[in-house]
Design a protein around this motif. Structure first.
Motif, PDB file in Angstrom:
ATOM      1  N   ALA A 217       0.828  -1.208   0.000  1.00 15.89           N
ATOM      2  CA  ALA A 217       0.000   0.000   0.000  1.00 15.89           C
ATOM      3  C   ALA A 217       0.864   1.260   0.000  1.00 15.89           C
ATOM      4  N   ALA A 218       2.033   1.193   0.593  1.00 13.21           N
ATOM      5  CA  ALA A 218       2.904   2.370   0.656  1.00 13.21           C
ATOM      6  C   ALA A 218       3.358   2.816  -0.728  1.00 13.21           C
ATOM      7  N   TYR A 219       3.460   1.896  -1.663  1.00 15.25           N
ATOM      8  CA  TYR A 219       3.881   2.271  -3.014  1.00 15.25           C
ATOM      9  C   TYR A 219       2.856   3.164  -3.703  1.00 15.25           C
ATOM     10  N   THR A 220       1.601   3.093  -3.289  1.00 14.40           N
ATOM     11  CA  THR A 220       0.602   3.970  -3.901  1.00 14.40           C
ATOM     12  C   THR A 220       0.881   5.427  -3.582  1.00 14.40           C
ATOM     13  N   LEU A 221       1.554   5.699  -2.469  1.00 15.27           N
ATOM     14  CA  LEU A 221       1.855   7.080  -2.111  1.00 15.27           C
ATOM     15  C   LEU A 221       2.813   7.729  -3.105  1.00 15.27           C
ATOM     16  N   ALA A 222       3.605   6.930  -3.773  1.00 16.66           N
ATOM     17  CA  ALA A 222       4.510   7.475  -4.774  1.00 16.66           C
ATOM     18  C   ALA A 222       3.761   7.964  -6.010  1.00 16.66           C
ATOM     19  N   THR A 223       2.552   7.487  -6.220  1.00 23.19           N
ATOM     20  CA  THR A 223       1.777   7.919  -7.379  1.00 23.19           C
ATOM     21  C   THR A 223       1.011   9.216  -7.127  1.00 23.19           C
ATOM     22  N   VAL A 224       0.945   9.666  -5.893  1.00 20.98           N
ATOM     23  CA  VAL A 224       0.212  10.897  -5.575  1.00 20.98           C
ATOM     24  C   VAL A 224       0.747  12.087  -6.374  1.00 20.98           C
ATOM     25  N   PRO A 225       2.062  12.300  -6.477  1.00 16.26           N
ATOM     26  CA  PRO A 225       2.532  13.419  -7.301  1.00 16.26           C
ATOM     27  C   PRO A 225       2.140  13.297  -8.774  1.00 16.26           C
ATOM     28  N   VAL A 226       2.073  12.084  -9.293  1.00 16.69           N
ATOM     29  CA  VAL A 226       1.673  11.886 -10.682  1.00 16.69           C
ATOM     30  C   VAL A 226       0.208  12.286 -10.863  1.00 16.69           C
ATOM     31  N   VAL A 227      -0.632  11.901  -9.929  1.00 20.97           N
ATOM     32  CA  VAL A 227      -2.046  12.298  -9.981  1.00 20.97           C
ATOM     33  C   VAL A 227      -2.156  13.820  -9.883  1.00 20.97           C
ATOM     34  N   ALA A 228      -1.364  14.430  -9.020  1.00 23.36           N
ATOM     35  CA  ALA A 228      -1.375  15.892  -8.896  1.00 23.36           C
ATOM     36  C   ALA A 228      -0.956  16.559 -10.201  1.00 23.36           C
TER      37      ALA A 228
ATOM     38  N   ILE B 241       9.245  16.761 -16.451  1.00 24.93           N
ATOM     39  CA  ILE B 241       8.045  16.335 -15.723  1.00 24.93           C
ATOM     40  C   ILE B 241       7.583  14.977 -16.220  1.00 24.93           C
ATOM     41  N   VAL B 242       7.532  14.810 -17.515  1.00 28.51           N
ATOM     42  CA  VAL B 242       7.079  13.534 -18.095  1.00 28.51           C
ATOM     43  C   VAL B 242       8.045  12.411 -17.737  1.00 28.51           C
ATOM     44  N   LEU B 243       9.336  12.685 -17.804  1.00 25.98           N
ATOM     45  CA  LEU B 243      10.331  11.672 -17.455  1.00 25.98           C
ATOM     46  C   LEU B 243      10.236  11.291 -15.981  1.00 25.98           C
ATOM     47  N   GLY B 244      10.043  12.263 -15.112  1.00 29.90           N
ATOM     48  CA  GLY B 244       9.897  11.980 -13.687  1.00 29.90           C
ATOM     49  C   GLY B 244       8.658  11.155 -13.391  1.00 29.90           C
ATOM     50  N   ALA B 245       7.538  11.505 -14.015  1.00 23.79           N
ATOM     51  CA  ALA B 245       6.304  10.745 -13.816  1.00 23.79           C
ATOM     52  C   ALA B 245       6.464   9.316 -14.343  1.00 23.79           C
ATOM     53  N   ALA B 246       7.114   9.173 -15.482  1.00 22.90           N
ATOM     54  CA  ALA B 246       7.340   7.835 -16.034  1.00 22.90           C
ATOM     55  C   ALA B 246       8.243   7.013 -15.122  1.00 22.90           C
ATOM     56  N   ALA B 247       9.249   7.641 -14.527  1.00 26.90           N
ATOM     57  CA  ALA B 247      10.141   6.924 -13.610  1.00 26.90           C
ATOM     58  C   ALA B 247       9.388   6.452 -12.367  1.00 26.90           C
ATOM     59  N   VAL B 248       8.515   7.292 -11.839  1.00 30.14           N
ATOM     60  CA  VAL B 248       7.716   6.899 -10.670  1.00 30.14           C
ATOM     61  C   VAL B 248       6.829   5.710 -11.010  1.00 30.14           C
ATOM     62  N   LEU B 249       6.137   5.791 -12.125  1.00 31.84           N
ATOM     63  CA  LEU B 249       5.240   4.697 -12.504  1.00 31.84           C
ATOM     64  C   LEU B 249       6.022   3.418 -12.825  1.00 31.84           C
ATOM     65  N   ALA B 250       7.133   3.537 -13.512  1.00 28.02           N
ATOM     66  CA  ALA B 250       7.949   2.350 -13.837  1.00 28.02           C
ATOM     67  C   ALA B 250       8.500   1.726 -12.557  1.00 28.02           C
ATOM     68  N   GLY B 251       8.917   2.532 -11.616  1.00 28.18           N
ATOM     69  CA  GLY B 251       9.414   1.997 -10.352  1.00 28.18           C
ATOM     70  C   GLY B 251       8.341   1.237  -9.600  1.00 28.18           C
ATOM     71  N   ASN B 252       7.136   1.785  -9.574  1.00 27.50           N
ATOM     72  CA  ASN B 252       6.041   1.079  -8.919  1.00 27.50           C
ATOM     73  C   ASN B 252       5.738  -0.244  -9.602  1.00 27.50           C
ATOM     74  N   ILE B 253       5.730  -0.238 -10.912  1.00 22.56           N
ATOM     75  CA  ILE B 253       5.447  -1.471 -11.662  1.00 22.56           C
ATOM     76  C   ILE B 253       6.520  -2.515 -11.381  1.00 22.56           C
TER      77      ILE B 253
END
Length: 83
Positions: free
Chosen positions: A39-50, A66-78
Protein backbone atom coordinates in the motif's frame (compact mmCIF):
# COMPACT_ATOMS: atom_id res chain seq x y z
CA UNK A 1 -5.46 38.60 5.84
CA UNK A 2 -7.76 35.63 6.37
CA UNK A 3 -10.67 35.34 3.96
CA UNK A 4 -13.83 34.80 6.01
CA UNK A 5 -16.27 34.41 3.12
CA UNK A 6 -18.73 31.53 3.29
CA UNK A 7 -17.29 29.97 0.11
CA UNK A 8 -13.76 29.96 1.50
CA UNK A 9 -14.76 28.65 4.92
CA UNK A 10 -16.93 25.90 3.40
CA UNK A 11 -14.03 24.84 1.17
CA UNK A 12 -11.64 24.85 4.10
CA UNK A 13 -13.96 22.75 6.25
CA UNK A 14 -14.49 20.30 3.40
CA UNK A 15 -10.74 19.88 2.85
CA UNK A 16 -9.92 19.70 6.54
CA UNK A 17 -12.59 17.20 7.50
CA UNK A 18 -14.35 15.40 4.67
CA UNK A 19 -11.54 15.09 2.13
CA UNK A 20 -8.79 14.34 4.66
CA UNK A 21 -10.81 11.85 6.67
CA UNK A 22 -12.11 10.17 3.54
CA UNK A 23 -8.61 9.83 2.11
CA UNK A 24 -7.26 8.34 5.33
CA UNK A 25 -10.15 5.87 5.57
CA UNK A 26 -9.58 4.74 1.98
CA UNK A 27 -5.84 4.40 2.57
CA UNK A 28 -6.32 2.33 5.71
CA UNK A 29 -8.70 0.05 3.82
CA UNK A 30 -6.01 -0.33 1.17
CA UNK A 31 -3.48 -1.20 3.89
CA UNK A 32 -5.89 -3.80 5.26
CA UNK A 33 -6.37 -5.41 1.85
CA UNK A 34 -2.84 -5.19 0.41
CA UNK A 35 -0.68 -4.92 3.50
CA UNK A 36 1.36 -1.91 4.54
CA UNK A 37 4.34 -2.59 2.28
CA UNK A 38 2.41 -2.77 -0.97
CA UNK A 39 0.00 0.00 0.00
CA UNK A 40 2.90 2.37 0.66
CA UNK A 41 3.88 2.27 -3.01
CA UNK A 42 0.60 3.97 -3.90
CA UNK A 43 1.86 7.08 -2.11
CA UNK A 44 4.51 7.47 -4.77
CA UNK A 45 1.78 7.92 -7.38
CA UNK A 46 0.21 10.90 -5.57
CA UNK A 47 2.53 13.42 -7.30
CA UNK A 48 1.67 11.89 -10.68
CA UNK A 49 -2.05 12.30 -9.98
CA UNK A 50 -1.38 15.89 -8.90
CA UNK A 51 0.44 16.54 -12.18
CA UNK A 52 -2.47 15.16 -14.19
CA UNK A 53 -4.97 17.30 -12.26
CA UNK A 54 -2.78 20.39 -12.63
CA UNK A 55 -2.51 19.75 -16.35
CA UNK A 56 -6.27 19.40 -16.72
CA UNK A 57 -7.46 22.17 -14.44
CA UNK A 58 -4.58 24.63 -14.05
CA UNK A 59 -3.08 24.52 -17.56
CA UNK A 60 0.27 23.18 -16.38
CA UNK A 61 2.62 22.97 -19.34
CA UNK A 62 4.33 19.60 -19.26
CA UNK A 63 7.97 19.48 -20.27
CA UNK A 64 10.35 16.59 -20.72
CA UNK A 65 11.56 16.60 -17.12
CA UNK A 66 8.04 16.34 -15.72
CA UNK A 67 7.08 13.53 -18.09
CA UNK A 68 10.33 11.67 -17.46
CA UNK A 69 9.90 11.98 -13.69
CA UNK A 70 6.30 10.75 -13.82
CA UNK A 71 7.34 7.83 -16.03
CA UNK A 72 10.14 6.92 -13.61
CA UNK A 73 7.72 6.90 -10.67
CA UNK A 74 5.24 4.70 -12.50
CA UNK A 75 7.95 2.35 -13.84
CA UNK A 76 9.41 2.00 -10.35
CA UNK A 77 6.04 1.08 -8.92
CA UNK A 78 5.45 -1.47 -11.66
CA UNK A 79 8.86 -3.07 -11.15
CA UNK A 80 8.46 -3.30 -7.39
CA UNK A 81 4.89 -4.58 -7.40
CA UNK A 82 5.42 -7.23 -10.12
CA UNK A 83 7.61 -9.54 -8.06
Amino acid sequence: MLDLSAHYLASLIYLAIAASCGAFMLYFELVRRLGPGRAAYTLATVPVVALVLSTLFENLQLDGRIVLGAAAVLAGNILVLRR
